[in-house]
Scaffold this motif. Sequence first.
Motif, PDB file in Angstrom:
ATOM      1  N   TYR A 149      38.469 108.462  46.317  1.00 44.01           N
ATOM      2  CA  TYR A 149      37.995 108.910  44.815  1.00 44.01           C
ATOM      3  C   TYR A 149      39.372 110.443  44.449  1.00 44.01           C
ATOM      4  N   VAL A 150      39.565 111.066  44.129  1.00 36.02           N
ATOM      5  CA  VAL A 150      39.484 112.228  43.195  1.00 36.02           C
ATOM      6  C   VAL A 150      39.310 113.103  42.413  1.00 36.02           C
ATOM      7  N   ASP A 151      38.562 113.950  43.318  1.00 35.45           N
ATOM      8  CA  ASP A 151      37.449 114.927  42.517  1.00 35.45           C
ATOM      9  C   ASP A 151      36.075 113.941  41.880  1.00 35.45           C
ATOM     10  N   ASN A 152      35.624 113.327  42.373  1.00 32.53           N
ATOM     11  CA  ASN A 152      34.439 112.458  42.076  1.00 32.53           C
ATOM     12  C   ASN A 152      34.812 111.144  41.008  1.00 32.53           C
ATOM     13  N   ASN A 153      36.545 110.599  41.080  1.00 25.25           N
ATOM     14  CA  ASN A 153      37.053 110.275  40.305  1.00 25.25           C
ATOM     15  C   ASN A 153      37.618 108.956  41.055  1.00 25.25           C
ATOM     16  N   LYS A 154      36.934 107.815  40.717  1.00 22.15           N
ATOM     17  CA  LYS A 154      36.730 106.480  41.684  1.00 22.15           C
ATOM     18  C   LYS A 154      38.366 105.627  41.206  1.00 22.15           C
ATOM     19  N   TYR A 155      39.098 105.230  41.639  1.00 22.05           N
ATOM     20  CA  TYR A 155      40.671 105.362  41.067  1.00 22.05           C
ATOM     21  C   TYR A 155      41.146 103.445  42.548  1.00 22.05           C
ATOM     22  N   PHE A 156      40.012 103.901  43.214  1.00 27.99           N
ATOM     23  CA  PHE A 156      40.575 102.284  43.759  1.00 27.99           C
ATOM     24  C   PHE A 156      39.171 101.813  44.866  1.00 27.99           C
ATOM     25  N   THR A 157      39.172 100.775  44.881  1.00 27.47           N
ATOM     26  CA  THR A 157      38.160  99.816  45.226  1.00 27.47           C
ATOM     27  C   THR A 157      38.598  98.836  45.791  1.00 27.47           C
ATOM     28  N   PHE A 158      38.289  98.331  47.034  1.00 27.35           N
ATOM     29  CA  PHE A 158      38.392  97.227  48.058  1.00 27.35           C
ATOM     30  C   PHE A 158      37.011  96.450  48.208  1.00 27.35           C
ATOM     31  N   THR A 159      37.270  95.464  47.669  1.00 26.25           N
ATOM     32  CA  THR A 159      36.332  94.458  47.546  1.00 26.25           C
ATOM     33  C   THR A 159      36.017  93.448  49.427  1.00 26.25           C
ATOM     34  N   ASN A 160      34.713  93.708  50.120  1.00 26.38           N
ATOM     35  CA  ASN A 160      34.572  92.497  50.807  1.00 26.38           C
ATOM     36  C   ASN A 160      34.455  90.818  50.888  1.00 26.38           C
ATOM     37  N   GLU A 161      35.821  90.029  51.338  1.00 24.34           N
ATOM     38  CA  GLU A 161      36.020  88.908  50.865  1.00 24.34           C
ATOM     39  C   GLU A 161      34.562  88.235  51.480  1.00 24.34           C
ATOM     40  N   HIS A 162      34.102  88.331  52.819  1.00 24.54           N
ATOM     41  CA  HIS A 162      33.322  87.733  53.856  1.00 24.54           C
ATOM     42  C   HIS A 162      34.047  86.910  53.544  1.00 24.54           C
ATOM     43  N   LYS A 163      34.991  86.319  54.219  1.00 28.13           N
ATOM     44  CA  LYS A 163      36.430  85.669  55.201  1.00 28.13           C
ATOM     45  C   LYS A 163      35.961  85.559  56.736  1.00 28.13           C
ATOM     46  N   ASP A 164      37.022  86.723  57.020  1.00 26.41           N
ATOM     47  CA  ASP A 164      36.966  86.839  58.136  1.00 26.41           C
ATOM     48  C   ASP A 164      37.547  88.522  58.630  1.00 26.41           C
ATOM     49  N   TYR A 165      38.053  88.995  60.116  1.00 25.62           N
ATOM     50  CA  TYR A 165      38.116  90.102  59.986  1.00 25.62           C
ATOM     51  C   TYR A 165      39.780  90.425  59.683  1.00 25.62           C
ATOM     52  N   LYS A 166      40.936  89.550  59.574  1.00 29.00           N
ATOM     53  CA  LYS A 166      42.403  89.402  58.722  1.00 29.00           C
ATOM     54  C   LYS A 166      41.493  89.864  57.294  1.00 29.00           C
ATOM     55  N   THR A 167      40.434  89.810  56.950  1.00 28.15           N
ATOM     56  CA  THR A 167      40.361  90.679  55.549  1.00 28.15           C
ATOM     57  C   THR A 167      39.381  91.585  55.231  1.00 28.15           C
ATOM     58  N   TRP A 168      38.931  91.119  56.330  1.00 28.75           N
ATOM     59  CA  TRP A 168      37.637  92.216  56.585  1.00 28.75           C
ATOM     60  C   TRP A 168      37.871  93.341  57.991  1.00 28.75           C
ATOM     61  N   PRO A 169      38.485  93.842  58.825  1.00 29.64           N
ATOM     62  CA  PRO A 169      37.887  94.348  59.877  1.00 29.64           C
ATOM     63  C   PRO A 169      37.728  95.830  59.565  1.00 29.64           C
ATOM     64  N   PHE A 170      36.472  95.620  58.820  1.00 26.59           N
ATOM     65  CA  PHE A 170      36.000  97.332  58.714  1.00 26.59           C
ATOM     66  C   PHE A 170      34.290  97.178  58.544  1.00 26.59           C
ATOM     67  N   ASP A 171      34.047  96.546  59.766  1.00 28.37           N
ATOM     68  CA  ASP A 171      32.688  96.799  60.298  1.00 28.37           C
ATOM     69  C   ASP A 171      32.557  96.946  61.488  1.00 28.37           C
ATOM     70  N   GLN A 172      33.757  97.497  61.994  1.00 28.26           N
ATOM     71  CA  GLN A 172      33.977  97.961  63.358  1.00 28.26           C
ATOM     72  C   GLN A 172      33.893 100.277  62.667  1.00 28.26           C
ATOM     73  N   VAL A 173      33.222 101.091  63.570  1.00 29.55           N
ATOM     74  CA  VAL A 173      33.537 102.250  63.855  1.00 29.55           C
ATOM     75  C   VAL A 173      34.845 103.192  63.636  1.00 29.55           C
ATOM     76  N   PHE A 174      35.578 103.278  62.764  1.00 26.73           N
ATOM     77  CA  PHE A 174      36.568 104.426  62.671  1.00 26.73           C
ATOM     78  C   PHE A 174      36.863 105.992  62.302  1.00 26.73           C
ATOM     79  N   HIS A 175      37.584 106.633  63.035  1.00 22.98           N
ATOM     80  CA  HIS A 175      37.927 107.769  63.017  1.00 22.98           C
ATOM     81  C   HIS A 175      38.703 108.545  61.714  1.00 22.98           C
ATOM     82  N   LEU A 176      38.467 109.835  61.651  1.00 28.47           N
ATOM     83  CA  LEU A 176      39.528 110.752  61.030  1.00 28.47           C
ATOM     84  C   LEU A 176      40.988 111.295  61.011  1.00 28.47           C
ATOM     85  N   ILE A 177      41.611 110.664  60.283  1.00 21.89           N
ATOM     86  CA  ILE A 177      42.793 111.873  60.994  1.00 21.89           C
ATOM     87  C   ILE A 177      43.612 112.663  59.690  1.00 21.89           C
ATOM     88  N   LEU A 178      44.096 113.500  60.201  1.00 21.90           N
ATOM     89  CA  LEU A 178      44.584 114.696  59.250  1.00 21.90           C
ATOM     90  C   LEU A 178      46.149 114.301  59.758  1.00 21.90           C
TER      91      LEU A 178
END
Length: 605
Positions: free
Chosen positions: A199-228
Motif C-alpha cells: 500500500y501507499v497511504d492505505n491505497n493497495k496497489y499490489f497483491t501477490f497470492t500464495n499459489e500453494h505449490k512450494d517454496y519456489k513460488t512462496w518462501p514467505f512462511d519464514q521470519v523476515f526483517h526490515l531494511i531501510l
Amino acid sequence: MNRKFIDSIIVLLLVTSSSLAQVKVLVWNDEFNYTGLPASDKWGYDVGGGGWGNNELQYYTNARAENARVENGNLIIEARKEQYEGREYTSARLVTRQKGDWLYGRVEAYAKLPSGRGTWPAIWMLPTNWVYGSWPKSGEIDIMEYVGYDPGVLHGSIHTEAYNHVLGTQKTATISVPDAETAFHLYALEWTPEKIDIYVDNNKYFTFTNEHKDYKTWPFDQVFHLILNIAVGGNWGGAQGVDPNIWPQKMYVDYVRVYKYIDVSALKVSGPEYVSPNQTGVTFNIQNIADATFSWSVPAGATIVSGQGTNSIVVNWGNTQGDVSVEVTHPQAGGTYTKTVKTAVIPTGDRFSLLNVKENGLMGWAGLSTSPNTITLSTIDTLLKVNYSISKPEDFPYFTYTFPNPVDMSNLTVLNVEMMTYNKSKSVVMRADLFDTDGRLTDVTPVFRFYPVEPHGAFHYYSFDFNNNWGSNTPEYGKQVNYHQIAGVRFYVNYGVYGKAASDSLWISDVVLSNTLLTIFSPSENKISRFDIYPNPASTYIKINSSALKGNVKIQVINIAGVLVKEIIANSDSEINISDLPNGFYSVRIITQSNSQLVGSFIKL
C-alpha cells in the motif's frame, strides 16, 4: 423453519464470530522521539562497499552519524559524495535483523524520499535465516523502491526462485505519487499466509497470492526483517547515470511500526504474579491494541506512577494483594482484563510456621505419580503423611509444597522441618530445596540434607540456614534464588546415590522459618530414654515395649498441642485404651517409681 433451530444457528454464528475475531496489536516500533544514532536495541547495520550484487557505488557505514542519525523527530539516512574506504559515496543500510524479525503482520513506515538521478532508496525485507537458500530462493519483499531518474513513480515487488528480475519473471507493480520527494507518505505491507498486499497511504496497489505449490513460488512462511537504505547508482538506480551535483541526499522517516493480528482470546495482562510489600517500579501491560483506549485500576495502597491511558503502566505497590485490571475500549476487543497479583509475606517474630494441615488440608502439596516412582500424600489431623514407593531413585523423586503466598526470608533464613519416621526400610533419605517465584532452586552445595534421619518414631526438627546459601543451578546455571520471593519447598525422598528401591512412610508436622537452628531432640542431651509402642499407628489400644519398665508407672498421653489428654497408673505390660482420643499424633511420657522419664509417640487412626 423451526424457530429454536434458527435461534441456535444465530447463537452459534455469534459465538464462532467472537472466537475468530482478531485485532491488530503493535509489537515493534520506533517513533524516533530522541536524538543521536538510531536506537541500538532496534537497529543494526549492513556494512561494506562491494556493490551489493547490483554494482552500487556507495559504502554502507557502521553507526556513523553523517549517514544515519535521529534529529527533530525523524530518522535521517543520508547518502554523501565523499571518498571513504575506497568508494566515492557513503550511505547507511539499517536493518532490524535479530532485533525485529517477523512472520506475517503489517509493516509500515512514514517517510519522505530523496531526489535526483542516481538515488535508489528502499524500504524492504529479507529473510533472517535464509532457510531455502541464497537469494532469491528464500525470498525478498520490496515494500517501496524508488529510482531518482523516474520521479513520482513507486514500485512494490516480491522476488522468489520462480519469480525474480534475473529471470524477468518478477512480480511487481507501480503507483504514481508525484510529491514523494517533498511530502511524507505511508508505505505499508500486509502479509498473511495467503497473500502479500502493498500500500501507499492505505491505497493497495499490489497483491501477490500464495499459489500453494512450494517454496519456489512462496518462501514467505519464514521470519523476515526490515531494511531501510539509500543506494547510489547500481544496475537500476544508476541506469541513467549518477548526477554528481545533487549530494547529499536524505531519506526522512517519521516512524516505523510493526503490527501482528492476534485472536481476541489471546489478549491478557502481563506482569509479575507476585510482588513484595511496598515494591516500587512494577510494570504491567496488555498487548498494544491499535485504536484502543486503556484505563487501569490497581489494589488499595498501590499507586500508578506512569502509563495510565496507555497499554503499559508502572506501579508502586502497597501492602495489599489483589487484581490489576485494565478497561479496554475497542470495537472488537472491548472489555476488562485482569491479573491477580499476590503479595509476599514478611514474617514477624523469630519463628514463623508455614504449615497448617488441619485447616488447609493438602492445599499447595503435590505428590508424584510418574511410574515407576510414586509418592502419595494424605492428612491425619494436623499431620501430613507421605507414603512412597521408589523403584528408580536415580530419577530424583520428590514432592512439593507451594506456600499460599510467597515468603520473604530476608530476616528468617533458617528452614526447619519437623518430621517423624520409623524408617523400617532404611531408605528415608531426605533433602529440601527452596524455590522462588521464578522457579529457581537452592541446589548449589551445600544443600539441606536431613542427616542423620532419626528412625525412632518421634518427631525431630531438621534445620538448615540458607543465609549465604542461595545459589541456584536450576533452571539456569550460576544464578541466585530471590529470597524476597520464596514460593515453596521441593522435598526429595529416597533419591539419587543415597536412595534404593524401597517403600516407606514419614510424617511432617510443621515447616518453620526461624532466625536460629531449632534444636534437634537428643536423648543424651535431655537424659530421657525411649521405648517402642505397638501397634503404631493404632485405633483402639496401644502397648508399651520396654524391658526397662518395672512395676507400676505413671503413663501420660499428650496431644500435638502439648495438652495432657490422658493419665493412668499401670504396669508396663498393660493395654492402654485410646479409642476415645481424636485421630492425630500423640506423645507418650512414662514416669517410673525412680522418677526417671521415658518418651515415645504414636498415631491414632
